[in-house]
Design a protein around this motif. Structure first.
Motif, short mmCIF file in Angstrom:
data_model
loop_
_atom_site.label_atom_id
_atom_site.label_comp_id
_atom_site.label_asym_id
_atom_site.label_seq_id
_atom_site.Cartn_x
_atom_site.Cartn_y
_atom_site.Cartn_z
N LYS A 1 0.84 -1.21 0.00
CA LYS A 1 0.00 0.00 0.00
C LYS A 1 0.87 1.26 0.00
O LYS A 1 0.55 2.26 -0.67
N GLN A 2 1.97 1.21 0.72
CA GLN A 2 2.86 2.37 0.77
C GLN A 2 3.47 2.65 -0.61
O GLN A 2 3.60 3.80 -1.01
N ILE A 3 3.80 1.59 -1.34
CA ILE A 3 4.34 1.75 -2.70
C ILE A 3 3.28 2.37 -3.61
O ILE A 3 3.56 3.28 -4.39
N ASN A 4 2.06 1.86 -3.52
CA ASN A 4 0.96 2.41 -4.31
C ASN A 4 0.74 3.88 -4.01
O ASN A 4 0.56 4.71 -4.91
N ASP A 5 0.74 4.23 -2.72
CA ASP A 5 0.48 5.62 -2.32
C ASP A 5 1.61 6.55 -2.75
O ASP A 5 1.38 7.71 -3.10
N THR A 6 2.85 6.04 -2.75
CA THR A 6 4.00 6.88 -3.06
C THR A 6 4.20 7.05 -4.56
O THR A 6 4.44 8.16 -5.06
N PHE A 7 4.08 5.96 -5.31
CA PHE A 7 4.41 5.98 -6.74
C PHE A 7 3.18 5.93 -7.65
O PHE A 7 3.31 6.13 -8.86
N GLY A 8 2.01 5.66 -7.09
CA GLY A 8 0.79 5.61 -7.90
C GLY A 8 0.41 4.19 -8.30
O GLY A 8 1.26 3.28 -8.34
N HIS A 9 -0.86 4.00 -8.61
CA HIS A 9 -1.37 2.67 -8.94
C HIS A 9 -0.77 2.08 -10.23
O HIS A 9 -0.53 0.87 -10.29
N PRO A 10 -0.50 2.88 -11.27
CA PRO A 10 0.13 2.28 -12.46
C PRO A 10 1.48 1.64 -12.13
O PRO A 10 1.80 0.55 -12.64
N THR A 11 2.27 2.29 -11.28
CA THR A 11 3.54 1.70 -10.86
C THR A 11 3.29 0.44 -10.03
O THR A 11 3.99 -0.57 -10.18
N GLY A 12 2.27 0.51 -9.17
CA GLY A 12 1.91 -0.67 -8.38
C GLY A 12 1.53 -1.84 -9.27
O GLY A 12 1.92 -2.99 -9.00
N ASP A 13 0.77 -1.58 -10.32
CA ASP A 13 0.37 -2.65 -11.24
C ASP A 13 1.58 -3.25 -11.95
O ASP A 13 1.68 -4.46 -12.13
N THR A 14 2.50 -2.37 -12.37
CA THR A 14 3.71 -2.85 -13.03
C THR A 14 4.53 -3.71 -12.08
O THR A 14 5.11 -4.74 -12.47
N LEU A 15 4.58 -3.30 -10.82
CA LEU A 15 5.30 -4.09 -9.82
C LEU A 15 4.67 -5.48 -9.66
O LEU A 15 5.38 -6.48 -9.57
N LEU A 16 3.36 -5.54 -9.62
CA LEU A 16 2.67 -6.83 -9.48
C LEU A 16 3.01 -7.75 -10.65
O LEU A 16 3.18 -8.97 -10.47
N LYS A 17 3.11 -7.18 -11.84
CA LYS A 17 3.49 -8.00 -13.01
C LYS A 17 4.92 -8.51 -12.87
O LYS A 17 5.22 -9.65 -13.22
N LYS A 18 5.81 -7.66 -12.34
CA LYS A 18 7.20 -8.07 -12.11
C LYS A 18 7.26 -9.19 -11.07
O LYS A 18 8.03 -10.15 -11.19
N VAL A 19 6.45 -9.06 -10.04
CA VAL A 19 6.39 -10.08 -8.99
C VAL A 19 5.93 -11.42 -9.56
O VAL A 19 6.48 -12.48 -9.24
#
Length: 299
Positions: free
Chosen positions: A179-197
């Motif tokens: 949640k902290q990553i989403n709040d800091t960098f935004g949901h598009p970055t969070g989605d990209t991170l989930l794909k990387k994971v």
């Protein structure tokens, strides 16, 4: 005059069925080809002269010919109809989904009995059905299995475990501080991170694992054929170590860790929902102990 009339009628029939894009064929009571249209010639890779008077045993390998012959005989003996779907290979090498429509016939004037069939190409429809089914079972963001697919796979894995008596482990994984990553960098970055994971999970885990995204930053893993708790613990420790390394994403180095809850199936009494509940309890225990660690459920 009768001969001329018969010739005209035959030519007309051939012209008509040749105009039909669906492969059509007809055989006598002994299974010898009486005729076909041009679409059937293209399907089978033989012309009309090569087909007429031949049986399936003269045209196909023995095993396939036997299947064709027995299906034709059953249809002829019943004097009914057959409608069924199959995958066939065309003469050009393409594999297509088709629907066979076949029926017995009796031509009273010529005193000929036999069967007639048409082969409808339903490839586009089947492709669309497969795509819809894939979407229903796949997480749209990561391409992993979704919750629905997971439940089905877990039920099947448990049934195999009961029959073959090998070890099975079920993991629930959660990204720490997502949640902290989403709040800091935004949901598009969070989605990209989930794909990387998702990619990292696939590269780290063995081929006998089934990985799913359940939603948000929550993932699951089914491990089949495990031999001991120690094997599962070693794999979990390796995964946690791998996720301790920063992930390079859009010119950012994101510090990401995972917590893992593990349920072991080795008693023969668990069902899929109990196993998921146990793994979920173990996951929260891992988080309570400081995150970036795994915990095996102990009843």
């Amino acid at each position: 005059m009768l001969k001329s009339s018969s010739l005209t009628e035959t030519n007309l029939l051939q012209a008509v069925i040749n105009a039909v894009p669906t492969p059509i064929f007809f055989k006598d009571a002994e299974g010898r080809y009486l005729g076909c249209n041009r679409a059937f010639e293209n399907y089978i890779g033989l012309n009309l002269d090569q087909l007429v008077g031949k049986s399936v045993f003269e045209l196909f390998d023995p095993e396939l010919a036997k299947v064709y012959y027995e299906a034709d005989k059953a249809l002829y003996d019943s004097r009914g109809e057959q409608i069924y779907e199959a995958q066939v290979r065309y003469a050009d090498g393409s594999i297509r989904d088709v629907m066979f429509h076949k029926a017995a016939f009796h031509a009273a004037e010529e005193n000929i009995d036999g069967i007639v069939g048409a082969i409808l190409d339903i490839t586009a429809r089947k492709d669309a059905e497969r795509e819809l089914e894939k979407r229903a079972r796949t997480d749209s963001l990561t391409g992993l299995a979704n919750r629905f697919s997971l439940m089905e796979s877990l039920d099947q894995a448990l049934e195999r475990q009961r029959q073959e008596n090998y070890g099975l482990a079920f993991w629930m994984l959660d990204l720490d501080h997502f949640k902290q990553i989403n709040d800091t960098f935004g949901h598009p970055t969070g989605d990209t991170l989930l794909k990387k994971v998702a990619v990292k999970l696939q590269s780290c885990l063995a081929e006998n694992s089934n990985i799913a995204r359940l939603g948000g930053d929550e993932f699951s893993v089914i491990l089949e054929g495990v031999t001991s708790h120690a094997e599962v613990e070693a794999l979990a420790a390796t995964l946690i170590e791998e996720f301790s390394k920063p992930i390079e994403l859009e010119q950012n180095r994101l510090e990401v860790s995972v917590s893992i809850g593990i349920a072991m199936f080795d008693t023969g009494n668990n069902n899929s929902r109990e196993l998921m509940k146990q793994a979920d309890i173990a996951l929260y225990q891992a988080k309570d102990k400081g995150r970036a660690r795994f915990q095996i459920f102990k009843g």
